[in-house]
Design a protein around this motif. Structure first.
Motif, short mmCIF file in Angstrom:
data_model
loop_
_atom_site.label_atom_id
_atom_site.label_comp_id
_atom_site.label_asym_id
_atom_site.label_seq_id
_atom_site.Cartn_x
_atom_site.Cartn_y
_atom_site.Cartn_z
N VAL A 75 -0.35 3.99 -2.84
CA VAL A 75 -0.37 5.44 -2.60
C VAL A 75 0.13 6.24 -3.80
O VAL A 75 -0.52 7.19 -4.24
CB VAL A 75 0.43 5.78 -1.32
CG1 VAL A 75 0.61 7.29 -1.20
CG2 VAL A 75 -0.27 5.23 -0.10
N GLY A 117 0.81 -1.21 0.00
CA GLY A 117 0.00 0.00 0.00
C GLY A 117 0.84 1.26 0.00
O GLY A 117 0.54 2.22 -0.72
N ALA A 118 1.92 1.27 0.79
CA ALA A 118 2.75 2.47 0.89
C ALA A 118 3.59 2.69 -0.37
O ALA A 118 3.79 3.83 -0.80
CB ALA A 118 3.66 2.37 2.11
N VAL A 175 0.30 3.33 5.82
CA VAL A 175 -0.32 4.06 4.71
C VAL A 175 -0.82 5.43 5.15
O VAL A 175 -0.67 6.42 4.43
CB VAL A 175 -1.48 3.23 4.11
CG1 VAL A 175 -2.29 4.06 3.12
CG2 VAL A 175 -0.94 2.00 3.42
N THR A 182 -7.73 6.11 1.08
CA THR A 182 -6.72 5.12 0.72
C THR A 182 -6.72 3.96 1.70
O THR A 182 -6.60 2.79 1.31
CB THR A 182 -5.33 5.78 0.68
OG1 THR A 182 -5.35 6.87 -0.24
CG2 THR A 182 -4.27 4.78 0.25
N ARG A 187 -2.40 9.82 1.28
CA ARG A 187 -2.31 9.11 2.56
C ARG A 187 -3.49 9.50 3.43
O ARG A 187 -3.34 10.12 4.48
CB ARG A 187 -0.99 9.40 3.25
CG ARG A 187 0.22 8.85 2.50
CD ARG A 187 1.51 9.08 3.26
NE ARG A 187 2.63 8.42 2.63
CZ ARG A 187 3.01 7.17 2.85
NH1 ARG A 187 2.32 6.44 3.73
NH2 ARG A 187 4.03 6.63 2.23
#
Length: 333
Positions: A154, A149-150, A262, A186, A182
């Protein structure tokens, strides 16, 4: 003249006394007594463990709340180490509920669609492959979802955020200031991906247990495949779908590391879901626990008690739904 005849080959009927005697003899076996004792002890142990957790959380929460100078439920600040200490869960409750609702709104329709496709549309080999992939998604650790996710999700959401701002920004809920993605939106997308396997697997098993005669009756009346699903499968599996959604909601409410990696945490409630900031109960506990003072840890435990109660309510609601309609399991088919 008595015309009744007796069949000498017929076995004598089992008398109630003999039946009770056999049942008593079977229950008095050592293995049965050990099994009953272990089962009863396991159930009592779970209740005692839950009660011990609740007592610990309540005791530490009372210590923190007795020193808190702010309203615990409405304050938009988290400063338990201040003089005087002031902290509240308004931002955490808002972020936890909003991100979970977004996740449910995305995951439930997709999960039900996948489950219907596997059970009623896909060929057996293709359906088995898709089910295997879904099972693999359920086994992926949360930290891996957080890294993905990060590092991937994103940076690639700017296009979606821009589209939402162009067409729905006038609502204020989807207004975007061009900042990093962020946000709670999300987090909701990431949580939807994480709870998708749970809802899909449970819904798939529910749909497989729909009585075959229900579907055949609908087909005999001239129904199409979609009408069979709409009139027979979905009504029969409604309680199972809701229960599966509750299980997914339970995970979404308590997810920690993926959200922490995230979300850009701030103790403000943003009017737009696309603005960076916000927080959740689990994320706040994970990020602040190591550096917190004793008072700060008690405050975090107090917020954890609120999350504990919310989770119990969600699970209790799922159990009530199951109890209202037990035939979703297929036991009465």
């Amino acid at each position: 003249m008595d015309t009744t005849t007796e069949n000498p080959a017929a076995p004598p009927a089992l008398q109630p006394a003999e039946t009770d005697k056999g049942a008593t003899r079977g229950a008095s076996r050592p293995g049965d007594r050990v099994f009953i004792g272990l089962s009863r002890g396991s159930g009592i142990f779970v209740l005692v463990l839950m009660a011990a957790i609740a007592a610990f959380l309540t005791y530490r929460a009372v210590l923190a709340l007795s020193k808190n100078e702010a309203n615990f439920f409405t304050t938009l600040e988290w400063n338990p180490s201040g003089v005087p200490p002031q902290f509240g869960i308004a931002v955490l409750a808002f972020g936890t509920i909003v991100s979970s609702v977004i996740a449910m709104a995305i995951a439930v329709p997709i999960a039900v669609g996948i489950a219907l496709f596997i059970t009623h549309y896909a060929p057996r080999k293709l359906g088995g492959t898709i089910a295997y992939v879904i099972d693999l998604l359920a086994a992926v650790p949360s930290i891996v979802y957080g890294l993905w996710g990060a590092l991937v999700l994103v940076p690639h959401l700017n296009g979606l955020y821009g589209w939402l701002d162009d067409y729905f920004g006038w609502t204020g809920v989807f207004a975007w200031d061009g900042g990093p993605a962020r946000s709670l939106f999300t987090v909701g997308i990431l949580l939807a991906i994480m709870i998708l396997p749970i809802i899909t697997n449970v819904s798939r098993e529910v749909f497989r247990q729909v009585p075959r005669m229900h579907e055949e009756a609908a087909l005999a009346l001239g129904a199409t495949r979609w009408e069979v699903i709409r009139m027979s499968v979905l009504p029969f599996g409604r309680s199972g779908i809701i229960s599966a959604s509750m299980l997914g909601l339970g995970r979404a409410l308590g997810e920690t590391m993926a959200v922490a990696m995230v979300l850009s945490p701030t103790f403000t409630i943003q009017a737009s879901l696309l603005d960076a900031g916000g927080g959740t109960f689990a994320q706040n506990i994970a990020s602040k626990f190591n550096e917190a003072t004793e008072m700060g840890r008690d405050a975090l435990i107090a917020s954890g008690l609120v999350l504990f109660v919310i989770t119990l309510l969600v699970n209790g609601a799922a159990r009530l739904i199951i109890a209202r309609r037990k035939e979703y399991s297929g036991a009465n088919a």
